[in-house]
Design a protein around this motif. Structure first.
Motif, PDB file in Angstrom:
ATOM      1  N   GLY A  81      82.106  21.294  53.267  1.00  0.00           N
ATOM      2  CA  GLY A  81      81.669  22.681  53.251  1.00  0.00           C
ATOM      3  C   GLY A  81      80.431  22.887  52.402  1.00  0.00           C
ATOM      4  O   GLY A  81      79.527  23.653  52.768  1.00  0.00           O
TER       5      GLY A  81
ATOM      6  N   TRP B 119      79.264  29.470  59.040  1.00  0.00           N
ATOM      7  CA  TRP B 119      80.589  30.080  59.198  1.00  0.00           C
ATOM      8  C   TRP B 119      81.676  29.064  58.882  1.00  0.00           C
ATOM      9  O   TRP B 119      82.657  29.377  58.192  1.00  0.00           O
ATOM     10  N   GLY B 120      81.528  27.841  59.398  1.00  0.00           N
ATOM     11  CA  GLY B 120      82.515  26.797  59.141  1.00  0.00           C
ATOM     12  C   GLY B 120      82.627  26.468  57.666  1.00  0.00           C
ATOM     13  O   GLY B 120      83.730  26.241  57.146  1.00  0.00           O
TER      14      GLY B 120
ATOM     15  N   MET C 184      86.030  26.735  55.474  1.00  0.00           N
ATOM     16  CA  MET C 184      86.579  25.587  54.743  1.00  0.00           C
ATOM     17  C   MET C 184      86.802  25.910  53.276  1.00  0.00           C
ATOM     18  O   MET C 184      87.845  25.586  52.695  1.00  0.00           O
TER      19      MET C 184
ATOM     20  N   ALA D 175      89.773  24.729  61.423  1.00  0.00           N
ATOM     21  CA  ALA D 175      88.868  25.632  62.129  1.00  0.00           C
ATOM     22  C   ALA D 175      87.490  25.615  61.494  1.00  0.00           C
ATOM     23  O   ALA D 175      86.463  25.599  62.195  1.00  0.00           O
ATOM     24  N   GLY D 176      87.469  25.629  60.153  1.00  0.00           N
ATOM     25  CA  GLY D 176      86.187  25.560  59.468  1.00  0.00           C
ATOM     26  C   GLY D 176      85.467  24.257  59.732  1.00  0.00           C
ATOM     27  O   GLY D 176      84.252  24.240  59.975  1.00  0.00           O
ATOM     28  N   PHE D 177      86.220  23.153  59.708  1.00  0.00           N
ATOM     29  CA  PHE D 177      85.590  21.859  59.969  1.00  0.00           C
ATOM     30  C   PHE D 177      85.031  21.804  61.378  1.00  0.00           C
ATOM     31  O   PHE D 177      83.906  21.332  61.594  1.00  0.00           O
TER      32      PHE D 177
ATOM     33  N   GLY E 162      84.051  24.258  63.125  1.00  0.00           N
ATOM     34  CA  GLY E 162      82.857  25.093  63.161  1.00  0.00           C
ATOM     35  C   GLY E 162      81.643  24.324  62.668  1.00  0.00           C
ATOM     36  O   GLY E 162      80.559  24.391  63.265  1.00  0.00           O
ATOM     37  N   ILE E 163      81.819  23.566  61.579  1.00  0.00           N
ATOM     38  CA  ILE E 163      80.723  22.743  61.055  1.00  0.00           C
ATOM     39  C   ILE E 163      80.366  21.635  62.041  1.00  0.00           C
ATOM     40  O   ILE E 163      79.183  21.360  62.291  1.00  0.00           O
ATOM     41  N   GLU E 164      81.390  21.006  62.605  1.00  0.00           N
ATOM     42  CA  GLU E 164      81.152  19.921  63.547  1.00  0.00           C
ATOM     43  C   GLU E 164      80.424  20.413  64.789  1.00  0.00           C
ATOM     44  O   GLU E 164      79.430  19.808  65.221  1.00  0.00           O
TER      45      GLU E 164
ATOM     46  N   SER F 224      77.515  26.361  61.471  1.00  0.00           N
ATOM     47  CA  SER F 224      77.874  25.538  60.319  1.00  0.00           C
ATOM     48  C   SER F 224      78.128  26.396  59.087  1.00  0.00           C
ATOM     49  O   SER F 224      79.036  26.113  58.294  1.00  0.00           O
TER      50      SER F 224
END
Length: 385
Positions: free
Chosen positions: A61, A104-105, A109, A139-141, A143-145, A102
């Motif tokens: 994050g 948002w993710g 996280m 979900a955060g990960f 979003g980053i991915e 990213s």
């Protein structure tokens, strides 16, 4: 050579900017931390917010936040930046779409950290992958991915022929991490005793095959699926062979077996073989309609995967696999002696009707995943922002 040409060559920016490497490092940190955390739970059980695996996870994050914030604020405030013409505008800010995803993710996280700590304090220490705070984290990960994939797509699709290859390689690496994470979330449903069930093959294929196909089509690279599967296999065997070197002991009961080191997960699935077949199929059917390509590639993937994984699963149940190479004698402290896992036996066999019905569902699922991946990959080829 003219002075102007030399100056231009020296001042030329690399095809892969530091913010793209930072984003790729972020998703790598999350996957390593996630796998490490599962091993920590299987070996120690008790953890704290400040455990090393948690720090690796939340580094994702932080790194994603740094790269996305840089891209968003430099694009918003820099009037002459070339990214301004290929960016989106959200809430008065400008930047690549992948940077906003990213960002948002990263927030999700980091928010999941105190939520997970509160959950442990309120409901006790969990040893399962699927729990509400873990799903917020996941979900955060993702979003980053997804944001990293979109970010790389935009740079890759706008790049010149000379600049594109390193971007494609990094893109496929991140795609390989996406495959790793997809299978990591399914660990509880694809254990060794389940490898002779139709449900096992359906679970492995669901989502994972769509990711493989979509990233491969979007990359426009030969052997893309094989490369991504190799990333998954490489990480899998590295964890299997390295983690047992680190000491650990259970701190949460009941303890059914004493252990003295970190317990990794099983030997990675042999998805690299059907991934190679998918590459061949996609190359040889490039001019066919997507539905035809999906049927051929989907059936081929499932057939080859069964052909290699089914007998390999039988081998894993034998004493020959109980060594450091295949690691089948690694079991966590909460594995009862009478469990299927400890006795090296498969779950009860399915009735013939149930088995073939399951295989039909697996075949349909496999073809649908490839079809969705092809269409998603074609759409991804058009991403410019």
């Amino acid at each position: 050579m003219k002075v102007e040409t030399i100056a231009a060559d020296v001042g030329r920016r690399p095809a892969v900017g530091w913010y793209l490497w930072c984003s790729a490092l972020a998703v790598t940190a999350a996957y390593i931390g996630g796998y490490w955390d599962i091993s920590w739970h299987r070996s120690i059980g008790r953890d704290s917010f400040w455990s090393a695996p948690h720090m690796a996870i939340y580094a994702c994050g932080v790194l994603a936040g740094i790269s996305s914030a840089y891209l968003i604020f430099t694009t918003t405030l820099g009037r002459t930046t070339p990214l301004r013409d290929t960016s989106v505008r959200i809430w008065g800010l400008s930047g690549p779409l992948g940077a906003f995803l990213s960002a948002w993710g990263a927030v999700a996280m980091l928010v999941s950290a105190p939520f997970d700590d509160w959950w442990h304090n309120a409901y006790g220490l969990d040893v399962r992958i699927i729990s509400p705070p873990h799903m917020v984290l996941a979900a955060g990960f993702f979003g980053i991915e997804f944001g990293t994939i979109m970010l790389l797509l935009a740079f890759m699709n706008r790049a010149s022929d000379d600049e594109r290859p390193p971007l494609q390689r990094l893109f496929l690496y991140v795609g390989g991490i996406a495959v790793c994470e997809s299978l990591l979330l399914k660990l509880e449903y694809i254990a060794r005793p389940d490898m002779h069930s139709t449900f096992f093959y359906i679970v492995v294929i669901l989502g994972t095959l769509a990711i493989l196909t979509a990233v491969a089509v979007a990359s426009r690279r030969r052997w893309a699926c094989t490369i991504m599967a190799a990333v998954y296999t490489g990480f899998g065997v590295a964890f299997l062979w390295i983690l047992p070197f680190f000491p650990a002991e259970p701190k949460l009961g009941p303890v059914y077996r004493q252990i003295s080191h970190l317990i990794p997960w099983e030997f990675p699935l042999l998805v690299i073989v059907p991934a190679f077949v998918i590459d061949l199929s996609l190359q040889r059917t490039a001019t066919r309609r997507p539905i035809v390509r999906a049927l051929g590639a989907g059936v081929a993937f499932l057939g080859v995967f069964i052909a290699v994984q089914w007998p390999f699963a039988e081998f894993l149940m034998t004493p020959l696999a109980r060594n450091w190479v295949f690691g089948t004698d690694y079991m966590d402290f909460s594995t009862p002696a009478r469990s299927l896992y400890a006795r090296f036996v498969f779950a009860g066999s399915e009735a013939p009707v149930q088995f073939w019905r399951g295989m039909l569902v697996a075949t349909f699922t496999s073809s649908v995943m490839v079809w969705l991946g092809i269409h998603a990959g074609r759409s991804m080829q058009k991403v410019q922002r």
